[in-house]
Design a protein around this motif. Structure first.
Motif, PDB file in Angstrom:
ATOM      1  N   PRO A  32      34.367  26.686  35.478  1.00  0.00           N
ATOM      2  CA  PRO A  32      34.124  27.565  34.342  1.00  0.00           C
ATOM      3  C   PRO A  32      35.354  28.395  34.027  1.00  0.00           C
ATOM      4  O   PRO A  32      36.186  28.669  34.894  1.00  0.00           O
ATOM      5  N   ARG A  33      35.464  28.774  32.782  1.00  0.00           N
ATOM      6  CA  ARG A  33      36.579  29.622  32.379  1.00  0.00           C
ATOM      7  C   ARG A  33      36.559  30.916  33.195  1.00  0.00           C
ATOM      8  O   ARG A  33      35.517  31.466  33.484  1.00  0.00           O
ATOM      9  N   ASP A  34      37.732  31.392  33.567  1.00  0.00           N
ATOM     10  CA  ASP A  34      37.886  32.635  34.327  1.00  0.00           C
ATOM     11  C   ASP A  34      37.401  32.520  35.770  1.00  0.00           C
ATOM     12  O   ASP A  34      37.054  33.520  36.391  1.00  0.00           O
ATOM     13  N   ASN A  35      37.374  31.309  36.319  1.00  0.00           N
ATOM     14  CA  ASN A  35      37.137  31.162  37.748  1.00  0.00           C
ATOM     15  C   ASN A  35      38.345  31.751  38.481  1.00  0.00           C
ATOM     16  O   ASN A  35      39.490  31.409  38.185  1.00  0.00           O
ATOM     17  N   LEU A  36      38.103  32.636  39.452  1.00  0.00           N
ATOM     18  CA  LEU A  36      39.183  33.379  40.102  1.00  0.00           C
ATOM     19  C   LEU A  36      39.677  32.731  41.396  1.00  0.00           C
ATOM     20  O   LEU A  36      40.347  33.385  42.196  1.00  0.00           O
ATOM     21  N   PHE A  37      39.394  31.450  41.599  1.00  0.00           N
ATOM     22  CA  PHE A  37      39.789  30.790  42.842  1.00  0.00           C
ATOM     23  C   PHE A  37      41.277  30.969  43.146  1.00  0.00           C
ATOM     24  O   PHE A  37      41.665  31.284  44.273  1.00  0.00           O
ATOM     25  N   THR A  38      42.138  30.784  42.148  1.00  0.00           N
ATOM     26  CA  THR A  38      43.585  30.868  42.390  1.00  0.00           C
ATOM     27  C   THR A  38      44.055  32.299  42.603  1.00  0.00           C
ATOM     28  O   THR A  38      45.210  32.517  42.976  1.00  0.00           O
ATOM     29  N   ARG A  39      43.181  33.277  42.370  1.00  0.00           N
ATOM     30  CA  ARG A  39      43.540  34.689  42.546  1.00  0.00           C
ATOM     31  C   ARG A  39      43.010  35.263  43.848  1.00  0.00           C
ATOM     32  O   ARG A  39      43.125  36.466  44.091  1.00  0.00           O
ATOM     33  N   ILE A  40      42.418  34.422  44.688  1.00  0.00           N
ATOM     34  CA  ILE A  40      41.902  34.874  45.981  1.00  0.00           C
ATOM     35  C   ILE A  40      42.974  34.674  47.051  1.00  0.00           C
ATOM     36  O   ILE A  40      43.615  33.620  47.119  1.00  0.00           O
ATOM     37  N   ASP A  41      43.174  35.684  47.875  1.00  0.00           N
ATOM     38  CA  ASP A  41      44.123  35.621  48.989  1.00  0.00           C
ATOM     39  C   ASP A  41      43.423  34.927  50.162  1.00  0.00           C
ATOM     40  O   ASP A  41      42.977  35.564  51.114  1.00  0.00           O
ATOM     41  N   ARG A  42      43.336  33.603  50.094  1.00  0.00           N
ATOM     42  CA  ARG A  42      42.503  32.835  51.029  1.00  0.00           C
ATOM     43  C   ARG A  42      42.920  33.028  52.484  1.00  0.00           C
ATOM     44  O   ARG A  42      42.075  33.042  53.383  1.00  0.00           O
ATOM     45  N   ASP A  43      44.207  33.157  52.747  1.00  0.00           N
ATOM     46  CA  ASP A  43      44.672  33.279  54.130  1.00  0.00           C
ATOM     47  C   ASP A  43      44.131  34.531  54.811  1.00  0.00           C
ATOM     48  O   ASP A  43      44.081  34.599  56.046  1.00  0.00           O
ATOM     49  N   VAL A  91      41.336  42.584  39.777  1.00  0.00           N
ATOM     50  CA  VAL A  91      40.535  41.705  38.931  1.00  0.00           C
ATOM     51  C   VAL A  91      39.367  42.483  38.340  1.00  0.00           C
ATOM     52  O   VAL A  91      38.946  43.510  38.870  1.00  0.00           O
ATOM     53  N   LYS A  92      38.864  41.975  37.225  1.00  0.00           N
ATOM     54  CA  LYS A  92      37.634  42.479  36.623  1.00  0.00           C
ATOM     55  C   LYS A  92      36.565  41.425  36.868  1.00  0.00           C
ATOM     56  O   LYS A  92      36.619  40.330  36.311  1.00  0.00           O
ATOM     57  N   LEU A  93      35.601  41.740  37.728  1.00  0.00           N
ATOM     58  CA  LEU A  93      34.578  40.765  38.103  1.00  0.00           C
ATOM     59  C   LEU A  93      33.429  40.743  37.108  1.00  0.00           C
ATOM     60  O   LEU A  93      32.996  41.782  36.614  1.00  0.00           O
ATOM     61  N   ARG A  94      32.934  39.542  36.852  1.00  0.00           N
ATOM     62  CA  ARG A  94      31.731  39.379  36.036  1.00  0.00           C
ATOM     63  C   ARG A  94      30.589  38.753  36.824  1.00  0.00           C
ATOM     64  O   ARG A  94      29.423  39.017  36.537  1.00  0.00           O
ATOM     65  N   ALA A  95      30.926  37.895  37.798  1.00  0.00           N
ATOM     66  CA  ALA A  95      29.852  37.212  38.518  1.00  0.00           C
ATOM     67  C   ALA A  95      30.329  36.748  39.888  1.00  0.00           C
ATOM     68  O   ALA A  95      31.507  36.446  40.095  1.00  0.00           O
ATOM     69  N   ASN A 156      38.082  47.122  38.381  1.00  0.00           N
ATOM     70  CA  ASN A 156      39.427  47.205  38.969  1.00  0.00           C
ATOM     71  C   ASN A 156      39.313  46.955  40.470  1.00  0.00           C
ATOM     72  O   ASN A 156      39.423  47.862  41.287  1.00  0.00           O
ATOM     73  N   VAL A 157      39.106  45.700  40.835  1.00  0.00           N
ATOM     74  CA  VAL A 157      38.753  45.324  42.202  1.00  0.00           C
ATOM     75  C   VAL A 157      39.899  44.553  42.846  1.00  0.00           C
ATOM     76  O   VAL A 157      40.449  43.629  42.246  1.00  0.00           O
ATOM     77  N   THR A 158      40.266  44.922  44.072  1.00  0.00           N
ATOM     78  CA  THR A 158      41.270  44.158  44.807  1.00  0.00           C
ATOM     79  C   THR A 158      40.694  43.475  46.045  1.00  0.00           C
ATOM     80  O   THR A 158      41.349  42.632  46.646  1.00  0.00           O
ATOM     81  N   SER A 159      39.476  43.841  46.439  1.00  0.00           N
ATOM     82  CA  SER A 159      38.802  43.129  47.525  1.00  0.00           C
ATOM     83  C   SER A 159      37.296  43.319  47.395  1.00  0.00           C
ATOM     84  O   SER A 159      36.830  44.334  46.880  1.00  0.00           O
ATOM     85  N   VAL A 160      36.561  42.321  47.862  1.00  0.00           N
ATOM     86  CA  VAL A 160      35.104  42.351  47.846  1.00  0.00           C
ATOM     87  C   VAL A 160      34.609  42.036  49.252  1.00  0.00           C
ATOM     88  O   VAL A 160      35.121  41.123  49.912  1.00  0.00           O
ATOM     89  N   PHE A 184      41.898  38.299  35.655  1.00  0.00           N
ATOM     90  CA  PHE A 184      42.944  38.846  36.513  1.00  0.00           C
ATOM     91  C   PHE A 184      43.706  39.920  35.752  1.00  0.00           C
ATOM     92  O   PHE A 184      44.141  39.704  34.620  1.00  0.00           O
ATOM     93  N   SER A 185      43.888  41.093  36.389  1.00  0.00           N
ATOM     94  CA  SER A 185      44.531  42.222  35.714  1.00  0.00           C
ATOM     95  C   SER A 185      46.008  42.355  36.036  1.00  0.00           C
ATOM     96  O   SER A 185      46.800  42.763  35.191  1.00  0.00           O
ATOM     97  N   GLY A 186      46.401  42.045  37.269  1.00  0.00           N
ATOM     98  CA  GLY A 186      47.809  42.196  37.626  1.00  0.00           C
ATOM     99  C   GLY A 186      48.050  41.992  39.099  1.00  0.00           C
ATOM    100  O   GLY A 186      47.137  42.080  39.922  1.00  0.00           O
ATOM    101  N   GLU A 187      49.303  41.691  39.447  1.00  0.00           N
ATOM    102  CA  GLU A 187      49.668  41.434  40.828  1.00  0.00           C
ATOM    103  C   GLU A 187      49.530  42.694  41.676  1.00  0.00           C
ATOM    104  O   GLU A 187      49.733  43.811  41.197  1.00  0.00           O
ATOM    105  N   ARG A 188      49.215  42.488  42.941  1.00  0.00           N
ATOM    106  CA  ARG A 188      49.116  43.588  43.893  1.00  0.00           C
ATOM    107  C   ARG A 188      50.515  44.035  44.280  1.00  0.00           C
ATOM    108  O   ARG A 188      51.391  43.221  44.545  1.00  0.00           O
ATOM    109  N   LYS A 189      50.739  45.330  44.314  1.00  0.00           N
ATOM    110  CA  LYS A 189      52.045  45.867  44.677  1.00  0.00           C
ATOM    111  C   LYS A 189      52.134  46.040  46.186  1.00  0.00           C
ATOM    112  O   LYS A 189      51.234  46.586  46.814  1.00  0.00           O
TER     113      LYS A 189
END
Length: 218
Positions: A32-43, A91-95, A156-160, A184-189
């Motif tokens: 689906p559009r806006d799937n955040l898989f690539t924005r998750i810090d999987r490691d 990120v801005k979460l919707r679901a 404005n979420v950086t971890s769940v 996705f809103s922006g890279e983590r500093k």
């Protein structure tokens, strides 16, 4: 392949109707559009009270593997499970997307916490006493459950952190897939602060099994 996703509205799912959404217009692997898989810090995905804590990242799967049942997380000492998922930025979460089970191994509920709840050193006694940002009942089934969060609380979420307090009757809880929909809103500093969690559960932290402690062999 078509996927039938349960959609859940805000809050407790008992008050919401279910309908199915066929993603037949999407190429397999895109999702689906806006799937955040690539924005998750999987490691740095961490699981607590899992039979194999190192498998935390394995339930963060790309869309084309969402129905895979070869890789999963299963709780260890009892049916409670915590999964902490950091993102690579805000990120801005919707679901929330979940595939759990089978059957009574499905969690009864999922409680969602975000970083401003001071969960950097989360454990089971602490999280059990905290009020989640949002909570959902989890339906049994082999489909992907889609749980829509209140956008204003997840803007404005950086971890769940996901807390599964109990199963639907089994001794353990099992989770196959965790995903998120949003923007996705922006890279983590800077570099994230990685907290070392318990790699094996502390039996005393899990009240459902503390009554067995006197009979346990040391």
């Amino acid at each position: 392949m078509q996927d039938m996703s349960h959609h859940h509205g805000h809050g407790d799912c008992n008050d919401e109707s279910h309908h199915h959404d066929h993603h037949h217009d999407l190429p397999e692997g895109v999702g689906p559009r806006d799937n955040l898989f690539t924005r998750i810090d999987r490691d740095n995905v961490i699981a607590l009270n899992a039979q194999d804590p190192g498998k935390g990242p394995e339930v963060i799967k790309p869309w084309d593997q969402r129905l895979d049942e070869d890789k999963y997380l299963e709780s260890d000492a009892d049916d409670q499970l915590i999964i902490r998922v950091p993102f690579t930025g805000a990120v801005k979460l919707r679901a929330l997307l979940l595939k759990t089970g089978p059957g009574h191994q499905s969690p009864a509920k999922v409680s969602i916490f975000i970083e401003y709840n001071n969960l950097e050193h989360v454990d089971f006694p602490t999280i059990s006493d905290l009020k989640p940002v949002q909570e959902f009942d989890v339906a049994q089934g082999r489909d992907i459950g889609e749980y829509h969060v209140m956008p204003a609380k997840f803007s404005n979420v950086t971890s769940v952190t996901l807390f599964f307090p109990e199963s639907q009757g089994a001794d353990t809880t099992r989770v196959y897939y965790v995903g998120f929909i949003g923007t996705f809103s922006g890279e983590r500093k800077g570099q994230p602060i990685i907290t070392v969690y318990e790699s094996r559960p502390n039996i005393a932290d899990h009240p459902k099994i503390t009554e067995t402690l006197p009979n346990m062999q040391r």
